[in-house]
Design a protein around this motif. Structure first.
Motif, short mmCIF file in Angstrom:
data_model
loop_
_atom_site.label_atom_id
_atom_site.label_comp_id
_atom_site.label_asym_id
_atom_site.label_seq_id
_atom_site.Cartn_x
_atom_site.Cartn_y
_atom_site.Cartn_z
N GLN A 154 0.84 -1.20 0.00
CA GLN A 154 0.00 0.00 0.00
C GLN A 154 0.87 1.25 0.00
O GLN A 154 1.85 1.35 0.76
N LYS A 155 0.50 2.21 -0.80
CA LYS A 155 1.26 3.46 -0.92
C LYS A 155 1.40 4.16 0.44
O LYS A 155 2.45 4.69 0.78
N ASN A 156 0.32 4.09 1.19
CA ASN A 156 0.30 4.70 2.51
C ASN A 156 1.40 4.12 3.40
O ASN A 156 2.11 4.85 4.12
N ASP A 171 3.93 11.91 1.63
CA ASP A 171 4.31 11.48 0.29
C ASP A 171 5.28 10.32 0.38
O ASP A 171 6.01 10.19 1.35
N VAL A 172 5.30 9.50 -0.65
CA VAL A 172 6.28 8.41 -0.70
C VAL A 172 7.61 9.00 -1.15
O VAL A 172 7.70 9.60 -2.22
N ASP A 193 -4.75 6.39 -2.48
CA ASP A 193 -3.52 6.55 -3.25
C ASP A 193 -3.59 7.71 -4.26
O ASP A 193 -2.60 8.04 -4.87
#
Lengths: 225, 311
Positions: free
Chosen positions: B16-18, B149-150, B190
């Motif tokens: 998961q992006k989170n 943010d990633v 996302d």
């Protein structure tokens, strides 16, 4: 934080009370006990659950519990629940003040019982409970042996309103205030409070036929298109 | 310096992006490793540029919280992690709370930042920002989705095996069936852009207006509780108090009045644009651009203009 106002049962918790009452009604037997933690005047809030039809109320109260965090609350609740030894413990979806959706899993861990959360459907069949869990990805069907802990979502039912007879009868139902069997220190701290950052200046327009163009200009300005 | 373990939740073979965003935040303030739990998840674990513990075992295949508590608690004790961080989800919240009770560790949730010792969390419907701390040896935290943010991870991937030793009660609950909703486009957690629809759309079919605008903007579609309850749109798209909390770069609200229950789920968005025919709708009080008008006329034109600009 001002907590001197009237204490009401959380809307989310009324779904758990309703579900417990429905289970008792369909089984034709059983007892519904409502348990909460808070100052003594919180019993007024529990009385609403009694007016809905719950059989008795237990309030865990102690000045040492003021400012309780998740760990302290979970310990106190688990202590009271051990004494009650229920087949099923139902929670509402989240606490209305803290907004956190975490308590049931901590209580389940303390009691070493299985947990199902976000249940939008619930069936109890003899020695097990099956819940339909709503997640970010869809629906899961989860079964656990009793005794179990279940947190219900607000999609599960429509809570009944207390009848006048229910309200009158609630006062006579058993209402017990108990001290926590175990208290501990909070493991989280509040270091500082500050106001949220202000939003930028807001613009408001009325559509004169050019709203779409104006929105695109605005988005371009913000580098969003 | 914090030695952090981050729960890397995965779905359909991707993390998961989170959770990745939380990992890069943790890596920016200390040592940060990940843990991936499931069955057949070695490749998922190998996709992340840091040390990743993998519990690859049929017994932890189903996304249930209690076996995950067992795996993570053992890692914390054996490997000496002082911080365990999660990105918000149903599974993550249950796992984090169980872990807190297991380890007698403090849990702070709704975090939007962490500096290695303290966290920051907007509370009371975002009317106050709280700097939160921990007094326990182990800190546990859950981040809001979309709050970070990633970032890039500069380390090298190393996959290590985590022991899977499960408690009796942890395996009592069993997954009978997983019915996953079909996902069209990016998920709202996302997405950088969200187009949300409310009652003002008028009827369920008119969600196509939101879908087309979202597709033009490269975003995802969200919905209010009212329309989800009415069966117009799936629960997985619900934003608000009983749904998801999102904070995209752009949130476009179509026919949404902006009740507090919805506001708490989206007010962290960077830019909010609202279209509503009621000039007194509360949503205009917290929109960056408020448009009073008929969305059925404005949105198709807007979609065309956005498409033209992008092509």
């Amino acid at each position: 934080m001002d907590r001197s106002g009237e204490l009401a049962i959380s809307d989310f918790d009324t779904y758990a009370v309703e579900e417990a009452l429905k289970l008792k009604e369909s089984a034709g037997e059983g007892e519904v006990v409502v348990v909460s933690m808070g100052p003594e005047r919180a019993m007024d809030a529990l009385r609403k659950a009694l007016a809905m039809g719950a059989d008795r109320a237990v309030l865990i109260t102690d000045s040492a519990l003021e400012g309780a965090d998740l760990l302290v609350t979970a310990k106190a609740l688990a202590g009271a629940l051990e004494g009650e030894a229920p087949d099923l413990v139902l929670f509402g979806q989240q606490s209305a003040d803290g907004g956190g959706a975490v308590l049931w899993a901590a209580v389940a861990e303390r009691l070493r019982r299985p947990v199902i959360s976000q249940a939008s459907e619930l069936t109890v069949d003899g020695a097990s409970v099956t819940g339909k869990r709503q997640t970010e990805f869809g629906y899961d069907s989860i079964r656990a042996p009793l005794p179990a802990i279940v947190a219900v979502s607000d999609a599960i039912n429509t809570p009944r309103y207390p009848s006048l007879k229910g309200i009158m009868g609630a006062k006579k139902k058993p209402q017990e205030t108990v001290a926590p069997s175990a208290a501990g220190d909070a493991a989280t701290t509040v270091v500082e409070l500050s106001p949220p950052p202000p939003r930028g200046e807001a613009r408001k327009i009325e559509d004169d036929g050019s709203a779409a163009e104006q929105i695109v200009e605005f988005l371009a300005e913000k580098r969003l298109v | 310096m914090a030695k952090t373990l981050v729960f890397l939740e995965h779905h359909d073979g991707a993390i998961q992006k989170n959770a990745l965003a939380v990992l890069s935040k943790a890596a920016s303030v200390g040592d940060a490793h990940g843990v991936v739990i499931g069955s057949g998840v070695r490749d998922v674990a190998a996709s992340v540029n840091t040390t990743v513990w993998v519990a690859d075992d049929e017994r932890v295949a189903a996304p249930l919280p209690q076996p995950r508590v067992d795996v993570i608690a053992k890692l914390v004790r054996d490997e000496g992690y002082d911080t365990v961080l999660f990105g918000q989800s149903v599974l993550a919240a249950d796992t984090a709370a169980g872990l807190a009770a297991r380890l007698d560790a403090g849990l702070n949730w709704g975090l939007v930042d962490f500096d290695g010792t303290q966290g920051r969390a907007p509370q009371l419907q975002d009317t106050v920002v709280v700097e939160v701390g921990w007094s326990s040896p182990v800190r546990i935290g859950i981040f809001r989705s979309g709050s970070l943010d990633v970032g890039e991870l500069s380390g090298a991937n190393e996959v290590k095996d985590a022991a899977v030793e499960l408690e009796d009660f942890s395996t009592a609950a069993e997954m009978l069936e997983q019915a996953h909703a079909e996902q069209q486009g990016p998920s709202i957690e996302d997405a950088d852009v969200i187009v949300a629809g409310g009652r003002g759309l008028g009827e369920p079919e008119k969600f196509s207006l939101a879908e087309e605008l979202a597709s033009a903007l490269g975003g995802a579609v969200a919905a209010t509780r009212a329309v989800v309850d009415a069966g117009w749109y799936p629960y997985s798209a619900q934003v608000g108090q009983t749904g998801k909390t999102v904070s995209p770069k752009l949130y476009v609200a179509l026919g949404i009045s902006g009740a507090i229950q919805h506001k708490v789920g989206m007010q962290g968005s960077n830019v909010i644009v609202a279209i509503n025919k009621d000039a007194n709708a509360p949503i205009f009080e917290f929109s960056d651009l408020g448009v009073v008008g008929d969305l059925h006329e404005i949105v198709p034109k807007l979609t065309e203009l956005v498409r033209a600009r992008k092509s």
